[in-house]
Every structure is written in C-alpha cells, then in structure tokens.
Scaffold this active site. Structure first.
Site, mmCIF file in Angstrom:
data_model
loop_
_atom_site.group_PDB
_atom_site.id
_atom_site.type_symbol
_atom_site.label_atom_id
_atom_site.label_comp_id
_atom_site.label_asym_id
_atom_site.label_seq_id
_atom_site.Cartn_x
_atom_site.Cartn_y
_atom_site.Cartn_z
ATOM 1 N N ARG A 1 -39.890 25.582 -20.092
ATOM 2 C CA ARG A 1 -39.099 25.619 -18.550
ATOM 3 C C ARG A 1 -40.194 24.589 -18.086
ATOM 4 O O ARG A 1 -41.363 25.178 -17.316
ATOM 5 C CB ARG A 1 -39.176 26.844 -18.086
ATOM 6 C CG ARG A 1 -38.248 27.142 -16.891
ATOM 7 C CD ARG A 1 -38.384 28.418 -16.242
ATOM 8 N NE ARG A 1 -37.479 28.447 -15.069
ATOM 9 C CZ ARG A 1 -36.338 29.064 -15.089
ATOM 10 N NH1 ARG A 1 -35.814 28.848 -16.362
ATOM 11 N NH2 ARG A 1 -35.508 29.104 -14.169
ATOM 12 N N ARG B 1 -41.499 22.856 -14.522
ATOM 13 C CA ARG B 1 -41.268 22.742 -13.057
ATOM 14 C C ARG B 1 -42.242 21.965 -12.380
ATOM 15 O O ARG B 1 -43.475 21.989 -13.008
ATOM 16 C CB ARG B 1 -41.167 24.165 -12.653
ATOM 17 C CG ARG B 1 -39.894 24.976 -13.023
ATOM 18 C CD ARG B 1 -38.710 24.621 -12.493
ATOM 19 N NE ARG B 1 -37.554 25.191 -12.610
ATOM 20 C CZ ARG B 1 -36.652 25.010 -13.866
ATOM 21 N NH1 ARG B 1 -36.762 24.246 -14.514
ATOM 22 N NH2 ARG B 1 -35.505 25.738 -13.742
ATOM 23 N N GLU C 1 -42.696 25.051 -5.037
ATOM 24 C CA GLU C 1 -42.076 24.892 -6.716
ATOM 25 C C GLU C 1 -40.707 24.493 -6.678
ATOM 26 O O GLU C 1 -39.989 24.630 -5.706
ATOM 27 C CB GLU C 1 -42.167 26.517 -7.268
ATOM 28 C CG GLU C 1 -41.758 26.317 -8.700
ATOM 29 C CD GLU C 1 -40.143 26.680 -8.614
ATOM 30 O OE1 GLU C 1 -39.694 26.872 -9.989
ATOM 31 O OE2 GLU C 1 -39.432 27.066 -7.821
ATOM 32 N N CYS D 1 -33.591 21.901 -3.570
ATOM 33 C CA CYS D 1 -33.671 20.450 -3.561
ATOM 34 C C CYS D 1 -32.373 19.865 -3.083
ATOM 35 O O CYS D 1 -31.292 20.083 -3.622
ATOM 36 C CB CYS D 1 -33.897 19.567 -4.882
ATOM 37 S SG CYS D 1 -33.949 17.959 -4.879
#
Length: 375
Positions: free
Chosen positions: A212, A214, A169, A122
C-alpha cells in the site's frame, strides 16, 4: 446495533422539538441523538488532558491517523469528517463526533494546535493562470490556485492557525495527477504559506502484510523555525515482517465465502482480461506474503484480496481482518455494517506506518523547540 431510551419531557419542550425537527427536516430521534453527542463532546473538551502536543484531525475518516498521533503523546483538540458512517465509528472509538462539512467551518473557530493532520481527498485543481510572483496575502495567491478544492480548506486553516507542523496523506497517484501539475500547485501553495515541505512515497508492507503506497507530505513553520530545517523519513519497519496469516481468524463465518456464481464470474473476468493482455483480475493473497492494496470497493466482491480455502471457493476478508491488514488494534470497535466497514478500512491508513512518521515529526519539533529556547 442501537439501544432504546424512553424520555419524558414537558409538553412545551416537545412542541419546540417538533417544530425544530420539521423545519430542519430531521427526525426527533436524530435531533435528540445529536444533542446528546454535543453534550458529551462539550464535557470531553472541558476535561484537562496532559499531553506532549496538540493536533487536529481533518478528513479524519475513522481515526487511523488520530491513533498514530495519540500513540506519540498527542491530544486531539478538533476533528472533522463529513461521512455519517465514519462519524459513527469515530464516536464509538474516541467518544467524539467530528464536525461535518469542512467548507462551512470558520478556521478561526478551530482550537489552536501544534500539528495539523489531514488525509485530504485529491480533487481536480483549477488554475487561473496566476503568476508565481503573487503573494499569499493577495486575492491572486494560493487561494486562486486551489479554490474549489478541499485542499484549499487545509490551506486556509494552516494560514489562520499557523501550526508548528503539518502532516498530509494522499494516494501515490497525487504525484502524477494532471501530468504532475496538481502536485506542483500543492507544493507551491504550502511554500507560499511559508512552510518547509518534505515528502515521500511510503509503502505499508513494511508494517502490515499489504502493498500500500501512499504519499506523505510533512511541513514545518519557517516563521517559527527559520529556513534551515532538515527532516528525513528515517523509518523503522516492523521486524520480522508481517505476513497474511498473521492477520487471519482461525474460524470464519461461511457468509464470507464467495458464491459459485461470483467465483465463476471473477475467473471468467480475469481470463478475458489476461487474453487481452491486461493485468486485471482477482488476487489470491499468499498466506506467507503480502496482499494487494485494500480499496474502498472491497465490499463489492473482495476480488483484490481473496483467501484460498481448502475444498471451498475463496473467501473475502472479514471486517476485523481488514482492520488488522491496516494495522488497527483488535480493541478498535466496528459499529457499522460489513459494507460500511469495508469502505472505511479500504479508505483508511496503515496505522503503524503513520505512527512511525508521527514519531519522527514529534522528535523533530522537540529538537526545533529546544534549539529556539537556546537561541
């Protein structure tokens, strides 16, 4: 660990090799190693492989998403990852060294494939004030919105190769980055490429003992399948739910135990931030529960996931335990140092979660392809 190989080569070949390495600024060892890897890659590509579908692995890391799509019957026809240590791990496990800098790759040279897979980084998006009505074919289309970001490279490859589907992802915060503007540009860019897009924030703790989250973005080609595509993230979590003790080794080297100095520092650091009303501090993972999110900074002090020890200071996870925390099989090779391994697994994906998503994509494509044949 590395092996030594002694080679005898003609004087003329040696002179040419020396000239090349001097001009390229690399060692003879690096040059010969690269040539051997290229030869092995060529041999692998020429092998006939039976598979249900083909895919490419971009921003591949150490191949977590490759494992997931291979498990669903896919064959990887191209991979790309710039980090040399990740390339080492990737080669050790898949016999293939990924391409380097994706910004220098000609999209037309990438093999045709059914599914594009990418865990793109990102980066900040620079918006040039382009009106929404501008079409993809113009210079003021998505290229202006995403130029200078690595997401642009994903877009240009999708545009050139038009895979049946893609799966991207990224971190959960992608949704809120720049007050949601970044994610808006991403969705608009994929829409302009004429793909139906679906996304969801998914938590790995349904597959491994780690919290976690995502974001997973899935797209299907509207030019091929039309606009009435329906896709749901109907996942099948692991049962019973795994817990931390499931991934721990019975015997661990003392080098993973925190030193007195580090342990005191972490306790003081946590106390200081607690007094200030912040939630910062180390995390002792409950053996019958799930851990915090493993990050790429784990190599520094292991503070986010520590294991309590009786009569001793807490310890860090070993690299193998980190691999298990991400759902990698024990057969997965770790050829790099602990520091690099921690970075790699901290940056990786929860393999069984991605495997589940990959299965849903493959199932949907089979249904779409079957429907196309009957129409």
């Amino acid at each position: 660990m590395s092996k030594q190989v002694h080679l005898r080569i003609d004087d003329s070949v040696y002179e040419a090799l020396t000239d090349y390495t001097e001009s390229a600024g690399i060692s003879v060892q690096e040059s010969v190693s690269f040539a051997i890897i290229q030869m092995l890659d060529k041999q692998r590509r020429e092998m006939k492989v039976k598979s249900d579908f083909t895919f490419i692995d971009l921003f591949a890391g150490i191949g977590g998403m490759r494992l997931a799509f291979e498990k669903n019957g896919g064959h990887c026809v191209y991979s790309n990852e710039w980090n040399k240590y990740c390339q080492q791990t990737y080669f050790a496990n898949f016999g293939e060294q990924p391409d380097g800098d994706i910004t220098k790759v000609n999209a037309a040279d990438i093999p045709d494939h059914d599914i594009l897979v990418a865990g793109f980084p990102c980066q900040p998006f620079s918006i040039a004030g382009v009106s929404k009505k501008n079409s993809l074919g113009r210079a003021t289309g998505f290229e202006d919105k995403t130029q200078g970001t690595l997401f642009f490279d994903v877009c240009r490859i999708i545009k050139e190769k038009r895979p049946k589907a893609f799966m991207l992802e990224n971190v959960k915060n992608l949704c809120s980055h720049d007050r949601g503007h970044t994610f808006k540009v991403i969705l608009e860019s994929l829409d302009e490429l004429d793909y139906d897009v679906f996304y969801s924030v998914l938590d790995g703790q349904n597959y491994v003992p780690q919290h976690r989250e995502r974001i997973i973005i899935v797209g299907f080609d509207r030019k091929r399948y039309g606009h009435d595509i329906d896709f749901k993230f109907a996942l099948t979590p692991v049962s019973p739910k795994p817990v931390i003790k499931d991934i721990l080794d019975s015997s661990v080297d003392t080098k993973y135990t925190l030193s007195d100095k580090l342990w005191v520092y972490l306790q003081n650091y946590a106390a200081k931030h607690k007094a200030a009303g912040n939630g910062f501090g180390y995390g002792i993972a409950p053996v019958d529960g799930v851990s915090r999110t493993l990050s790429a900074r784990y190599y520094k002090d292991g503070s986010e996931v520590l294991i309590q020890q009786k009569g001793k200071n807490p310890r860090k996870l070993t690299p193998r335990e980190c691999a298990r925390l991400q759902g990698f099989p024990d057969s997965f090779k770790i050829p790099v140092s602990d520091t690099q391994a921690y970075k790699q697994f901290g940056n990786s994906v929860v393999v069984p979660l991605i495997t589940d998503v990959a299965g849903l994509i493959v199932k949907k494509l089979k249904k779409l392809d079957s429907s196309n044949k009957t129409n």
